[in-house]
Design an enzyme around this catalytic site. Structure first.
Site, PDB file in Angstrom:
ATOM      1  CG  ASP A 148       5.209  -8.177  -5.455  1.00  0.00           C
ATOM      2  OD1 ASP A 148       4.919  -8.886  -6.439  1.00  0.00           O
ATOM      3  OD2 ASP A 148       5.272  -6.939  -5.503  1.00  0.00           O
ATOM      4  CD  GLU A 158      -1.417 -19.325   2.073  1.00  0.00           C
ATOM      5  OE1 GLU A 158      -0.567 -19.025   1.217  1.00  0.00           O
ATOM      6  OE2 GLU A 158      -2.051 -20.386   2.069  1.00  0.00           O
ATOM      7  CB  CYS A 201       0.684  39.225  -5.371  1.00  0.00           C
ATOM      8  SG  CYS A 201      -0.139  37.706  -5.854  1.00  0.00           S
ATOM      9  CB  CYS A 204      -0.051  37.039 -11.037  1.00  0.00           C
ATOM     10  SG  CYS A 204      -0.552  36.346  -9.445  1.00  0.00           S
ATOM     11  CE  LYS A 211      -1.572 -12.282  -5.669  1.00  0.00           C
ATOM     12  NZ  LYS A 211      -0.318 -12.040  -6.368  1.00  0.00           N
ATOM     13  CE  LYS A 237      -3.465  -7.459  -7.115  1.00  0.00           C
ATOM     14  NZ  LYS A 237      -2.267  -7.752  -7.903  1.00  0.00           N
ATOM     15  CB  CYS A 271       3.305  36.626  -9.180  1.00  0.00           C
ATOM     16  SG  CYS A 271       2.550  38.210  -8.804  1.00  0.00           S
ATOM     17  CB  CYS A 278      -2.176  40.237  -7.955  1.00  0.00           C
ATOM     18  SG  CYS A 278      -0.515  40.069  -8.633  1.00  0.00           S
ATOM     19  CE1 TYR A 326       1.772 -20.881  -4.219  1.00  0.00           C
ATOM     20  CE2 TYR A 326       3.174 -19.037  -3.608  1.00  0.00           C
ATOM     21  CZ  TYR A 326       2.566 -19.803  -4.580  1.00  0.00           C
ATOM     22  OH  TYR A 326       2.745 -19.508  -5.889  1.00  0.00           O
TER      23      TYR A 326
HETATM   24  S1  IVH Z   1      -1.678 -19.703  -4.277  1.00  0.00           S
HETATM   25  C1  IVH Z   1      -4.116 -21.587  -7.440  1.00  0.00           C
HETATM   26  N1  IVH Z   1      -0.615 -18.307  -2.332  1.00  0.00           N
HETATM   27  O1  IVH Z   1       0.163 -15.080  -6.739  1.00  0.00           O
HETATM   28  C2  IVH Z   1      -3.373 -20.931  -6.360  1.00  0.00           C
HETATM   29  N2  IVH Z   1      -0.169 -17.666  -4.574  1.00  0.00           N
HETATM   30  O2  IVH Z   1      -1.881 -14.502  -8.782  1.00  0.00           O
HETATM   31  C3  IVH Z   1      -2.377 -19.997  -6.859  1.00  0.00           C
HETATM   32  N3  IVH Z   1       1.298 -15.717  -4.756  1.00  0.00           N
HETATM   33  O3  IVH Z   1       1.339 -17.138  -9.288  1.00  0.00           O
HETATM   34  C4  IVH Z   1      -1.256 -19.773  -5.973  1.00  0.00           C
HETATM   35  N4  IVH Z   1       1.601 -15.409  -2.608  1.00  0.00           N
HETATM   36  O4  IVH Z   1       3.033 -16.245  -7.617  1.00  0.00           O
HETATM   37  C5  IVH Z   1      -0.742 -18.451  -3.655  1.00  0.00           C
HETATM   38  N5  IVH Z   1       0.290 -17.167  -0.511  1.00  0.00           N
HETATM   39  C6  IVH Z   1       0.146 -17.329  -1.842  1.00  0.00           C
HETATM   40  C7  IVH Z   1       0.778 -16.464  -2.758  1.00  0.00           C
HETATM   41  C8  IVH Z   1       0.589 -16.663  -4.119  1.00  0.00           C
HETATM   42  C9  IVH Z   1       1.900 -14.986  -3.817  1.00  0.00           C
HETATM   43  C10 IVH Z   1       1.392 -15.461  -6.204  1.00  0.00           C
HETATM   44  C11 IVH Z   1       1.848 -16.646  -7.004  1.00  0.00           C
HETATM   45  C12 IVH Z   1       0.798 -16.857  -8.045  1.00  0.00           C
HETATM   46  C13 IVH Z   1       0.103 -15.544  -8.064  1.00  0.00           C
HETATM   47  C14 IVH Z   1      -1.312 -15.707  -8.480  1.00  0.00           C
END
Ligand code: IVH
Length: 675
Positions: free
Chosen positions: A122, A118, A435, A411, A120, A317, A429, A414, A230
């Protein structure tokens, strides 16, 4: 305690104090003082020391807790099941190690399970409970055990379903996911804040966090938040056996989920990761990597968890965009016009996926602003294709015996004296064309498109010629034909490309006075000034003999530039070069001087748009300027006319709306003829 132990303990205490302050800023104030990655680096340093010196581990070390205590204004809620965090991997090797660890814990028939991947996201992790299909409660992750009740705020999130028809028979359903602020909403929010003179948020994540922490749900409601589910942590129907099925089910219930993919091995996982990197910029929200999870829920259960993170999942990451490293020394580079630029030589580090070992510090003023010294620990930021920059100097980690940076008195190329005019940040310079650093840059400028436009003589070749001593000054370019034989064998250039180059050099002799003046590379004389000077003085001898006051009468020429021009034409070396250039046949038509007010388009502002078929844009611009017009890049109420070529898009539309007259290429040529 030995001396060594005392110093290690001091280091540990210092790291704990720093981490505590950053935790407070991050978790309580929603106003982080450093990047996540910098925080991780500090934390890792502490963990390393604690591992090496178990006796020195402090009872209040932040490595034994996650985050700071939640604010007291919200009710605290203990999670039924702890909300874990994730481990990290950063490259293909580490991904392989993660998969190996998974295999080691599985039976021989369970080897190489399928994984689900999936994005990640933010944002902030939130746990949401539904009873018999109805939204009941939302809680932040907090420290993983206990979070804050933010039900009222989460309820306002537009894409969150508050009733789940298909889950109406489930007594308790717990869905976890991420609350985030999409990039577009974030940009708008910050823009409005800026217009109202309010504080802006550093990034979408902080904006989302700040919104969820509002005690007044009306404020959260006005913020563009979104929830992406998720995981299902309680109440999942028994027929659902994998994470990917669980996500599909969430989508069926009405949740927004982010795109995911099931992969069979590390190669497929890598391919997904790389495809996400490529799509990252186009996603509507920010992500900081991907997450890889064992797809089979029974296997997840079997693998279990460590104290803070599951064994069945990890974050893969993206390369860090802000990294700490040591700045070893500061070197000074000399540019075309003699400006001295300080360059930081770094202990090489990976930033944003590439190794960075140099970073520009711009000018002496910037060094003073940052208070950076050789030997300092610095944070270096590099995102996308943007050039790396120092974003922070860790003065708290400064070693003993460093000295403030001073400007070199001479400089480095030169050895001529360096001057720093009062009130200016740029040191220079004073060697001028004497130069070598400035000679090289002067050559590159001379052949450039807007100057003499010798496109058969590229920058690299020119520098090679310079290094070989074939070309020292710009006048030598017109003597290159004397070295024809040498050039043909040189770097295997060959007969044909040498001929092309010499032809281009020959053709450049027929130039215009503004181009020639600009090509000389006089400090402060850009294209516009060069054109004004040509117009004002009509020919070169008049310009060369002009006094400072007469020069300063030219539009666009201030006192300082007037003095620079005056000095330029008094330097013996420059006069020789100009004479040689003219002796080689460089020539131009004298300019017909026109009194101000006589020009057809005097005082008008024009905009050029679309594709012109009968001339280039630069040409059109030059002709408009010759008729007295100013040429601007955007249409506004001040625009008098728009020269529109093919496929004129939004500018033409805007011009029509504002009632600005459009002029076709044909009409334009008519005007040129008349004037
Ligand atoms: S799974 C035990 N899935 O990442 C499983 N987390 O570093 C933990 N996060 O606190 C969560 N996208 O805020 C999961 N697709 C995703 C995610 C995700 C972002 C964040 C979440 C969690 C942190 C863990």
């Amino acid at each position: 305690m030995t001396k060594n132990q005392t110093s290690t303990l001091n280091k540990i205490r210092s790291l704990i104090n720093q981490l505590r302050q950053h935790n407070h800023a991050y978790y309580v104030l929603d106003n982080p003082t450093i990047s996540d990655n910098e925080y991780d680096q500090l934390r890792r340093e502490l963990v390393t020391l604690e591992d090496a010196y178990p006796d020195l581990v402090q009872p209040d070390s932040p490595t034994s807790q996650v985050g700071d205590k939640p604010l007291s204004a919200f009710t605290q809620v203990t999670h039924d099941i702890p909300m874990l965090s994730l481990g990290n991997v950063f490259d293909f090797d580490e991904l392989g190690e993660f998969m190996r660890r998974v295999n080691d814990r599985l039976g021989s028939e369970q080897q190489n399970p399928a994984y689900e991947m999936e994005l990640k996201l933010d944002g902030l992790a939130v746990s949401i409970k539904y009873e018999y299909g109805s939204f009941e409660q939302a809680v932040t992750r907090g420290d993983g055990q206990t979070g804050e009740d933010i039900t009222q705020n989460v309820k306002t999130i537009r894409n969150l379903p508050l009733y789940l028809e298909q889950a109406k028979d489930i007594d308790l359903l717990e869905v976890r996911g991420e609350v985030l602020m999409p990039k577009a909403g974030f940009a708008k929010l910050n823009q409005t804040a800026e217009e109202n003179g309010e504080k802006t948020f550093a990034n979408p994540r902080n904006a989302a966090a700040g919104s969820l922490r509002q005690l007044d749900p009306a404020i959260a409601a006005a913020r563009p938040l979104a929830f992406y589910g998720y995981s299902v942590n309680q109440g999942l129907p028994e027929r659902i056996l994998t994470q990917s099925e669980a996500l599909n089910w969430l989508a069926e219930l009405g949740f927004t989920i982010s795109p995911f993919k099931v992969v069979k091995n590390s190669e497929e996982a890598q391919a997904y990761y790389e495809s996400v990197i490529n799509e990252r910029a186009d996603l509507p929200f920010e992500i900081d990597g991907t997450v890889i999870k064992v797809d089979d829920l029974a296997l997840q259960e079997q693998l279990g968890s460590l104290s803070r993170e599951p064994r069945w999942a990890t974050a893969y990451k993206f390369p860090a965009e802000t990294v700490m490293t040591t700045l070893n020394t500061i070197e000074w580079q000399v540019g075309r016009t003699g400006q001295l630029t300080p360059v930081g030589k770094l202990e090489p580090v990976q930033v944003g996926g590439v190794t960075v070992s140099n970073v520009t510090l711009h000018n002496f003023g910037e060094i003073q602003r940052l208070d950076v010294r050789a030997g300092d620990t610095v944070s270096v930021h590099r995102a996308g294709d943007v050039i790396p920059k120092v974003t922070r100097v860790w003065t708290e980690m400064r070693p003993d015996g460093t000295k403030p940076v001073t400007l070199p008195s001479h400089c480095p190329v030169c050895d001529s004296p360096v001057v720093l005019p009062e009130g200016e940040a740029l040191a220079r310079c004073s060697g001028g064309l004497f130069c070598p650093a400035q000679q090289q840059e002067a050559l590159i400028h001379f052949v450039s498109r807007r100057a003499m436009d010798i496109d058969g003589l590229g920058e690299r070749l020119l520098i090679r010629f310079f290094e070989l001593g074939l070309v020292k000054t710009v006048a030598d370019i017109y003597r290159l034909h004397e070295h024809r034989e040498e050039l043909v064998t040189f770097d295997k250039l060959g007969e044909k490309s040498v001929q092309n180059m010499l032809d281009a050099i020959e053709a450049s002799k027929d130039t215009t006075l503004p181009r020639f003046i600009y090509a000389l590379g006089i400090r402060g004389v850009g294209e516009t000034t060069a054109r004004n000077l040509a117009q004002q003085f009509g020919d070169l001898p008049a310009l060369m003999q002009a006094g400072i006051e007469t020069l300063a009468d030219t539009p666009d020429v201030g006192d300082i530039t007037a003095e620079l021009i005056f000095d330029f034409f008094r330097a013996e070396h420059n006069l020789e070069v100009i004479e040689q250039l003219q002796a080689s046949g460089v020539h131009w038509q004298p300019i017909e001087q026109v009194e101000a007010g006589e020009l057809a388009l005097d005082g008008q502002t024009w905009v050029i748009t679309g594709t012109l078929s009968t001339m280039g844009r630069d040409d059109a611009k030059a002709r408009l300027q010759a008729m007295g017009a100013k040429v601007s890049s955007s249409v506004s109420g001040k625009t008098d006319a728009l020269l529109a070529g093919e496929k004129a898009g939004s500018k033409l539309a805007k011009a029509e709306k504002l009632g600005v007259k459009g002029v076709s290429e044909g009409e334009f040529w008519g005007m040129v003829k008349e004037s």
